[in-house]
Write a protein that holds these residues in place. Structure first.
Motif, PDB file in Angstrom:
ATOM      1  N   ALA A 106       0.821  -1.213   0.000  1.00  0.00           N
ATOM      2  CA  ALA A 106       0.000   0.000   0.000  1.00  0.00           C
ATOM      3  C   ALA A 106       0.861   1.272   0.000  1.00  0.00           C
ATOM      4  O   ALA A 106       0.340   2.374   0.129  1.00  0.00           O
ATOM      5  N   THR A 107       2.170   1.079  -0.140  1.00  0.00           N
ATOM      6  CA  THR A 107       3.162   2.170  -0.092  1.00  0.00           C
ATOM      7  C   THR A 107       2.976   3.058   1.139  1.00  0.00           C
ATOM      8  O   THR A 107       3.039   4.277   1.065  1.00  0.00           O
ATOM      9  N   GLU A 108       2.749   2.412   2.274  1.00  0.00           N
ATOM     10  CA  GLU A 108       2.622   3.128   3.544  1.00  0.00           C
ATOM     11  C   GLU A 108       3.844   2.868   4.415  1.00  0.00           C
ATOM     12  O   GLU A 108       3.743   2.576   5.602  1.00  0.00           O
ATOM     13  N   ILE A 109       5.022   2.958   3.795  1.00  0.00           N
ATOM     14  CA  ILE A 109       6.282   2.716   4.481  1.00  0.00           C
ATOM     15  C   ILE A 109       7.025   4.039   4.596  1.00  0.00           C
ATOM     16  O   ILE A 109       7.099   4.799   3.631  1.00  0.00           O
ATOM     17  N   LEU A 110       7.554   4.307   5.779  1.00  0.00           N
ATOM     18  CA  LEU A 110       8.303   5.548   5.994  1.00  0.00           C
ATOM     19  C   LEU A 110       9.712   5.190   6.441  1.00  0.00           C
ATOM     20  O   LEU A 110       9.895   4.557   7.485  1.00  0.00           O
TER      21      LEU A 110
END
Length: 199
Positions: A106-110
């Motif tokens: 979900a490209t919710e990586i920081l």
């Protein structure tokens, strides 16, 4: 003159004990991150002298994986020398790995980390394992174990109800693709006895 002494003499920056400590730290902590102040030097030494550390850890039945993109090195023991993780810890680790993958897709990586709160963790635990999340005291103990494996970092939110867990990128190597396939088996494992160990 030992091999580490020679490297120390060549570097003129690090002492023999720095090289020894770096290897020991990797074995003990399993994952070292370049972004962590306390492991930065060990990470740099291992990356710079990778062949030497590969040979050293091979004698202990371990292999080193370096992920330069995410900035970490991980020491993975063979299944024959690794201590077995308690079943309860394994269940939590597998849920965390699944959550990490979901966040990645979900490209919710920081900065390589996936952040989950207790509500999200509780929901995932129930959905994936058909079980209730352990009690607060047990969960905190398990999260400390995950921290020792180098796969989580606990975020201080100053609010116990909003505890955030940062799932670290090393989880991908500590728990490989095969681990995800075990989720179905663990979801159906009878009993909640934490003295059980994984295979």
């Amino acid at each position: 003159m030992s091999h580490w002494e020679r490297l120390a003499a060549q570097s003129q920056i690090y002492a023999e004990i720095d090289y020894q400590k770096a290897g020991y730290q990797l074995v003990m902590e399993q994952v070292l991150y370049a972004s962590d102040r306390r492991s930065r030097i060990a990470y740099e030494l291992i990356v710079k002298h990778r062949k030497d550390y590969d040979n050293l850890l091979a004698q202990l039945g371990m292999t080193i994986t370096h992920n330069p993109h995410m900035g970490y090195v991980v020491a993975t023991p063979s299944q024959y020398v690794a201590d077995k993780m308690r079943l309860s810890d394994t269940r939590l680790a597998l849920v965390l790995r699944r959550l990490y993958d979901d966040k990645m897709h979900a490209t919710e990586i920081l900065a390589g980390e996936a952040f989950v709160d207790m509500i999200e963790l509780e929901r995932a635990y129930k959905d994936l394992l058909n079980r209730e999340l352990p009690t607060k005291a047990v969960l905190e103990e398990q999260l400390q174990a995950m921290k020792r494996y180098g796969i989580v970092r606990l975020e201080d939110t100053h609010d116990e109800q909003r505890l955030q867990v940062a799932i670290r990128p090393g989880i991908v190597d500590v728990l490989g693709e095969m681990a995800l396939l075990q989720l179905a088996a663990y979801a159906n494992t009878p009993g909640e006895e934490d003295t059980d160990e994984t295979a």
